[in-house]
Design an enzyme around this catalytic site. Sequence first.
Site, PDB file in Angstrom:
ATOM      1  N   HIS A 262       6.138 -21.385  17.185  1.00 12.89           N
ATOM      2  CA  HIS A 262       5.653 -22.612  17.821  1.00 12.89           C
ATOM      3  C   HIS A 262       6.839 -23.416  18.311  1.00 12.89           C
ATOM      4  O   HIS A 262       7.899 -23.400  17.689  1.00 12.89           O
ATOM      5  CB  HIS A 262       4.825 -23.452  16.834  1.00 12.89           C
ATOM      6  CG  HIS A 262       3.965 -24.467  17.527  1.00 12.89           C
ATOM      7  ND1 HIS A 262       4.426 -25.704  17.865  1.00 12.89           N
ATOM      8  CD2 HIS A 262       2.694 -24.387  17.978  1.00 12.89           C
ATOM      9  CE1 HIS A 262       3.461 -26.363  18.485  1.00 12.89           C
ATOM     10  NE2 HIS A 262       2.399 -25.593  18.580  1.00 12.89           N
ATOM     11  N   GLU A 317      -3.242 -20.063  16.457  1.00 11.95           N
ATOM     12  CA  GLU A 317      -4.015 -19.025  17.128  1.00 11.95           C
ATOM     13  C   GLU A 317      -4.378 -17.863  16.197  1.00 11.95           C
ATOM     14  O   GLU A 317      -5.350 -17.164  16.432  1.00 11.95           O
ATOM     15  CB  GLU A 317      -3.220 -18.473  18.328  1.00 11.95           C
ATOM     16  CG  GLU A 317      -2.839 -19.513  19.355  1.00 11.95           C
ATOM     17  CD  GLU A 317      -3.990 -19.923  20.258  1.00 11.95           C
ATOM     18  OE1 GLU A 317      -5.155 -19.848  19.801  1.00 11.95           O
ATOM     19  OE2 GLU A 317      -3.747 -20.308  21.394  1.00 11.95           O
TER      20      GLU A 317
HETATM   21  N1  ACO Z   1       7.321 -12.943  17.788  1.00  9.29           N
HETATM   22  C1  ACO Z   1       8.613 -12.534  17.833  1.00  9.29           C
HETATM   23  N2  ACO Z   1       9.643 -13.316  18.186  1.00  9.29           N
HETATM   24  C2  ACO Z   1       9.358 -14.568  18.540  1.00  9.29           C
HETATM   25  C3  ACO Z   1       8.038 -15.079  18.523  1.00  9.29           C
HETATM   26  C4  ACO Z   1       7.005 -14.212  18.116  1.00  9.29           C
HETATM   27  N3  ACO Z   1       5.747 -14.603  18.075  1.00  9.29           N
HETATM   28  N4  ACO Z   1       8.078 -16.368  18.917  1.00  9.29           N
HETATM   29  C5  ACO Z   1       9.354 -16.663  19.194  1.00  9.29           C
HETATM   30  N5  ACO Z   1      10.122 -15.566  18.970  1.00  9.29           N
HETATM   31  C6  ACO Z   1      11.569 -15.472  19.103  1.00  9.29           C
HETATM   32  C7  ACO Z   1      11.977 -15.304  20.571  1.00  9.29           C
HETATM   33  O1  ACO Z   1      12.005 -13.944  20.953  1.00  9.29           O
HETATM   34  C8  ACO Z   1      13.340 -15.941  20.575  1.00  9.29           C
HETATM   35  O2  ACO Z   1      14.246 -15.026  20.017  1.00  9.29           O
HETATM   36  P1  ACO Z   1      15.772 -14.933  20.576  1.00  9.29           P
HETATM   37  O3  ACO Z   1      16.333 -16.300  20.364  1.00  9.29           O
HETATM   38  O4  ACO Z   1      16.369 -13.871  19.740  1.00  9.29           O
HETATM   39  O5  ACO Z   1      15.637 -14.591  22.034  1.00  9.29           O
HETATM   40  C9  ACO Z   1      13.207 -17.095  19.579  1.00  9.29           C
HETATM   41  O6  ACO Z   1      12.130 -16.732  18.691  1.00  9.29           O
HETATM   42  C10 ACO Z   1      12.854 -18.415  20.240  1.00  9.29           C
HETATM   43  O7  ACO Z   1      11.812 -18.201  21.159  1.00  9.29           O
HETATM   44  P2  ACO Z   1      11.410 -19.267  22.264  1.00  9.29           P
HETATM   45  O8  ACO Z   1      10.678 -18.554  23.353  1.00  9.29           O
HETATM   46  O9  ACO Z   1      12.586 -20.095  22.664  1.00  9.29           O
HETATM   47  O10 ACO Z   1      10.450 -20.203  21.476  1.00  9.29           O
HETATM   48  P3  ACO Z   1       9.394 -21.184  22.113  1.00  9.29           P
HETATM   49  O11 ACO Z   1       9.452 -22.442  21.377  1.00  9.29           O
HETATM   50  O12 ACO Z   1       9.517 -21.313  23.581  1.00  9.29           O
HETATM   51  O13 ACO Z   1       8.057 -20.345  21.861  1.00  9.29           O
HETATM   52  C11 ACO Z   1       5.848 -19.730  21.631  1.00  9.29           C
HETATM   53  C12 ACO Z   1       6.893 -20.819  21.359  1.00  9.29           C
HETATM   54  C13 ACO Z   1       5.663 -19.575  23.137  1.00  9.29           C
HETATM   55  C14 ACO Z   1       4.523 -20.119  21.005  1.00  9.29           C
HETATM   56  C15 ACO Z   1       6.349 -18.382  21.034  1.00  9.29           C
HETATM   57  O14 ACO Z   1       6.586 -18.531  19.653  1.00  9.29           O
HETATM   58  C16 ACO Z   1       5.419 -17.211  21.325  1.00  9.29           C
HETATM   59  O15 ACO Z   1       5.491 -16.608  22.399  1.00  9.29           O
HETATM   60  N6  ACO Z   1       4.495 -16.867  20.354  1.00  9.29           N
HETATM   61  C17 ACO Z   1       3.564 -15.799  20.557  1.00  9.29           C
HETATM   62  C18 ACO Z   1       2.381 -16.266  21.396  1.00  9.29           C
HETATM   63  C19 ACO Z   1       1.503 -17.258  20.637  1.00  9.29           C
HETATM   64  O16 ACO Z   1       1.242 -17.127  19.459  1.00  9.29           O
HETATM   65  N7  ACO Z   1       1.034 -18.283  21.388  1.00  9.29           N
HETATM   66  C20 ACO Z   1       0.195 -19.366  20.855  1.00  9.29           C
HETATM   67  C21 ACO Z   1       1.003 -20.584  20.590  1.00  9.29           C
HETATM   68  S1  ACO Z   1       0.108 -21.849  19.747  1.00  9.29           S
HETATM   69  C22 ACO Z   1      -0.529 -22.834  20.947  1.00  9.29           C
HETATM   70  O17 ACO Z   1       0.026 -23.055  21.977  1.00  9.29           O
HETATM   71  C23 ACO Z   1      -1.851 -23.412  20.769  1.00  9.29           C
END
Ligand code: ACO
Length: 379
Positions: A262, A317
């Site tokens: 998140h 989610e």
């Molecule tokens: N699985 C694996 N790795 C992850 C995940 C995940 N679910 N989420 C983040 N990471 C990793 C990224 O790959 C990144 O790694 P790196 O630094 O080695 O490249 C690091 O964590 C940071 O990721 P960001 O993209 O900068 O984090 P951000 O804050 O933008 O992402 C998000 C938040 C979009 C929700 C992300 O965690 C994700 O894509 N999750 C999966 C999709 C999901 O569950 N969406 C629902 C969100 S809840 C809502 O909006 C209601």
Amino acid sequence: MTNSSKTAPQLAVDQSQGNAGLEGVIAAETRLSHVDGMAGRLILRGYDLDAIADWRFEALLALLWQDLAPENLNAAQIQTALGKARQHAFGLLDPLLGMTDRLSQVEALRLLLSALADAQTEAHHVLAVAAVPVFAAAIARRRQGLVPLQPDASLGQAADYLRMLHGKPMPEAMAKALNTYMVTVADHGMNASTFTARVIASTKAGLFSAVIGGLCALKGPLHGGAPGPVLDMLDAIGEAQCIRPWLTDALARGERLMGFGHRIYRVRDPRADVLKAAVANLRDGSGRIRFAETVEAEALALLSEKKPLRPLQTNVEYYTALVLEAVGFPRESFTNVFAAGRMAGWTAHVLEQDRTGRLIRPQSRYIGPAPMASHAAAS
Ligand code: ACO
């Protein structure tokens, strides 16, 4: 998000330099909700989510709309108003419903909401909230070859949504679980869809235009489009002995595990716990939930191992997927159910923006070429 593919959905994420995601930027002042990401708290107008998760959705609307809507209606008055507005929305289904077949369910909802005229300003917030379950249930039924069911104005919003979906009244426990879900996702600070709705509201485009913009932002898999893929992931894993290897392979391929991570929460998302309890009440001890809990535990362990610098916890989610599946929504409908809850927050934010806001017009940093003489550009 619609298929049950054998691989986890992959997301291309822009990792560009700079604060492209506006992290830490205060984009508005609001009395509606606060997300405390470090403490794992969600506060809605002075109440912790845990304290109000069992409120009726109508009571939460009364709280969110208080002093923002033209009249301060109580929960019972809101239930009556919503019932009438659902009936009004039902009358708008024709002829647009027949044009939705080539669209995904959330795109179909977007099309139907577009029939609401911004010029109608009387109780527009009530109509926006009432219309979503009517339209979404009609869309979901049409996909099964079934005709839409008239709303029952005497019921609460969650119970009538389930009734309109299934074609008959559903057990109270199911309506209660859906109600808890809708309360849990009703508002959540300056999330992408709420920000979008506020930007549109700030131009005075009108409430319906603003909330349709919110829906368009919600549709993306990085926001509200994830719960379907959570179930796709559980199906793809299949059985207990596959959990660890499947998750390990997915992470090795650079994929994201759906339902984890998140932007704001650095500890557990409090909504995940509320929904975990809701689903446990509904289908205590079912194999699906036990399996999901095992996957969750393995995923958290692997994420902390592979991404030690980035605390990645279960997000809303993950258990949303299980609640919505348990009350009988097809996974293609999940984003629309999210919209049915979040419409509460969008309308409240639009009303708040109307009262207090100013045109939202930030600036960008220009990184293109320096100006050149026009003859140089032409040659
Ligand atoms: N699985 C694996 N790795 C992850 C995940 C995940 N679910 N989420 C983040 N990471 C990793 C990224 O790959 C990144 O790694 P790196 O630094 O080695 O490249 C690091 O964590 C940071 O990721 P960001 O993209 O900068 O984090 P951000 O804050 O933008 O992402 C998000 C938040 C979009 C929700 C992300 O965690 C994700 O894509 N999750 C999966 C999709 C999901 O569950 N969406 C629902 C969100 S809840 C809502 O909006 C209601």
